[in-house]
Design a protein around this motif. Sequence first.
Motif, PDB file in Angstrom:
ATOM      1  N   LYS A  84      -4.281   0.485 -10.119  1.00  0.00           N
ATOM      2  CA  LYS A  84      -5.328   0.333  -9.103  1.00  0.00           C
ATOM      3  C   LYS A  84      -5.668  -1.136  -8.846  1.00  0.00           C
ATOM      4  N   ASP A  85      -5.193  -2.033  -9.731  1.00  0.00           N
ATOM      5  CA  ASP A  85      -5.494  -3.458  -9.553  1.00  0.00           C
ATOM      6  C   ASP A  85      -4.346  -4.212  -8.884  1.00  0.00           C
ATOM      7  N   GLN A  86      -3.426  -3.477  -8.259  1.00  0.00           N
ATOM      8  CA  GLN A  86      -2.333  -4.101  -7.522  1.00  0.00           C
ATOM      9  C   GLN A  86      -2.310  -3.553  -6.100  1.00  0.00           C
ATOM     10  N   ALA A  87      -2.052  -4.457  -5.140  1.00  0.00           N
ATOM     11  CA  ALA A  87      -1.967  -4.040  -3.735  1.00  0.00           C
ATOM     12  C   ALA A  87      -0.502  -3.875  -3.341  1.00  0.00           C
ATOM     13  N   LEU A  88      -0.160  -2.666  -2.876  1.00  0.00           N
ATOM     14  CA  LEU A  88       1.214  -2.389  -2.423  1.00  0.00           C
ATOM     15  C   LEU A  88       1.318  -2.620  -0.919  1.00  0.00           C
ATOM     16  N   PHE A  89       2.292  -3.466  -0.519  1.00  0.00           N
ATOM     17  CA  PHE A  89       2.550  -3.730   0.903  1.00  0.00           C
ATOM     18  C   PHE A  89       3.773  -2.937   1.359  1.00  0.00           C
ATOM     19  N   GLY A  90       3.701  -2.362   2.546  1.00  0.00           N
ATOM     20  CA  GLY A  90       4.857  -1.728   3.179  1.00  0.00           C
ATOM     21  C   GLY A  90       5.643  -2.768   3.968  1.00  0.00           C
ATOM     22  N   ILE A  91       6.926  -2.474   4.206  1.00  0.00           N
ATOM     23  CA  ILE A  91       7.794  -3.430   4.910  1.00  0.00           C
ATOM     24  C   ILE A  91       8.403  -2.783   6.161  1.00  0.00           C
TER      25      ILE A  91
END
Length: 373
Positions: A181-188
Amino acid sequence: MTDSPLQFELHTTDGRARRGKVTVPHGSFNTPAFMPVGTRATVKGLMPRDLRETGSEICLSNTYHLNISPGPKIVKKMGGLHHFMGWDAPILTDSGGYQVFSLPKAKLDEEGVTFKFEQKGGKKITLTPEKSMQIQEDLGADIIMAFDVCVPHPCEYQDAREAVYRTIRWLERCKEAHSRKDQALFGIIQGSTYADLRALSTQLTREIDLPGYAIGGLSVGEGHELMMSSIDQTEPGMIKEKPRYLMGVGYPEDIVEAVARGIDMFDCVIPSRYARSGVAFTRRGRFRVTNARYRSDKFPLDTNCNCYCCRNFSRAYLNHLINTNEILGSALMTLHNVTFYQDMMRAIRMAIEEGSFEKFRQAFLDEYLSDDK
Ligand code: GUN
Ligand code: ZN
């Protein structure tokens, strides 16, 4: 406080250019931002305190390389990537998607990508969306990237279209597998240089709720004009309230023009890689300090630069260091080039704040692309 791992404040806009701030667990960085590349948990030639001094507020590292050495379990055991590499500010890790596709023997199917390790005795390894998420969770960066399909340039339409749909299916698997929960996932976003595929990929990607989105598949040899038209086919469909990251870009002129098209984040090996071969970036363009004409030149690399290298050393000294392969040459050149990039980003941010970005863009490009060095 919210429980989101990433906050994005959009402070001002000037035309399509945006001035903002991203906050993640290890701190904040101002946008538009440039992220120097620390492939193996080090920006080659720079100590973290030097990297800080260049004005860098976030750096990037690579899943593919750290998975080979030292391995994610060791990084995790050592307290995570920030502690391991002595960089207490934000870090972004790329997923490995891009690196494995440039390997000659990579085999691609719906499950993932199989390839032979350069090291580890040619052992076969499969990287999948789930594995990339597991590795990136062990590494512990603030921002992590989806495992995507990046096609080469040029690419047949059908192949580019398949890559768009597979990248979406893999993004869904990444989101499902990602648990920290402390990481932000980016889509590409993918789509090669096809306008309709860019629009399609943008639409399909934004339907998956994430804290940020990236434009991938560019800076693969398509050239400046196709890169810009591809951004123009992508950016208008992206969510205004979230950060937009243009992956692997680029030259100073690419960055200025992409900021003008609404991009907030960049990463590239160019300033550090060029530095090691003796190429210096300046306001008046780049030049090769190893050229014989600098052998007894007493001026600094860039008279406009206030970095430690430019305050203390001559082009003659750098000419000597690089020509004799002294490691200090690489270190000083890298310090200067990364400082040049960060000074440029600061000037970009100020111009947007003042509402004078268009003037800055023209003045910068006029001087940078002029022939009189
Ligand atoms: N770096 C530069 N381009 C890309 C891309 O399309 N995908 C990923 N994962 N990394 C990149
Ligand atoms: Zn300098």
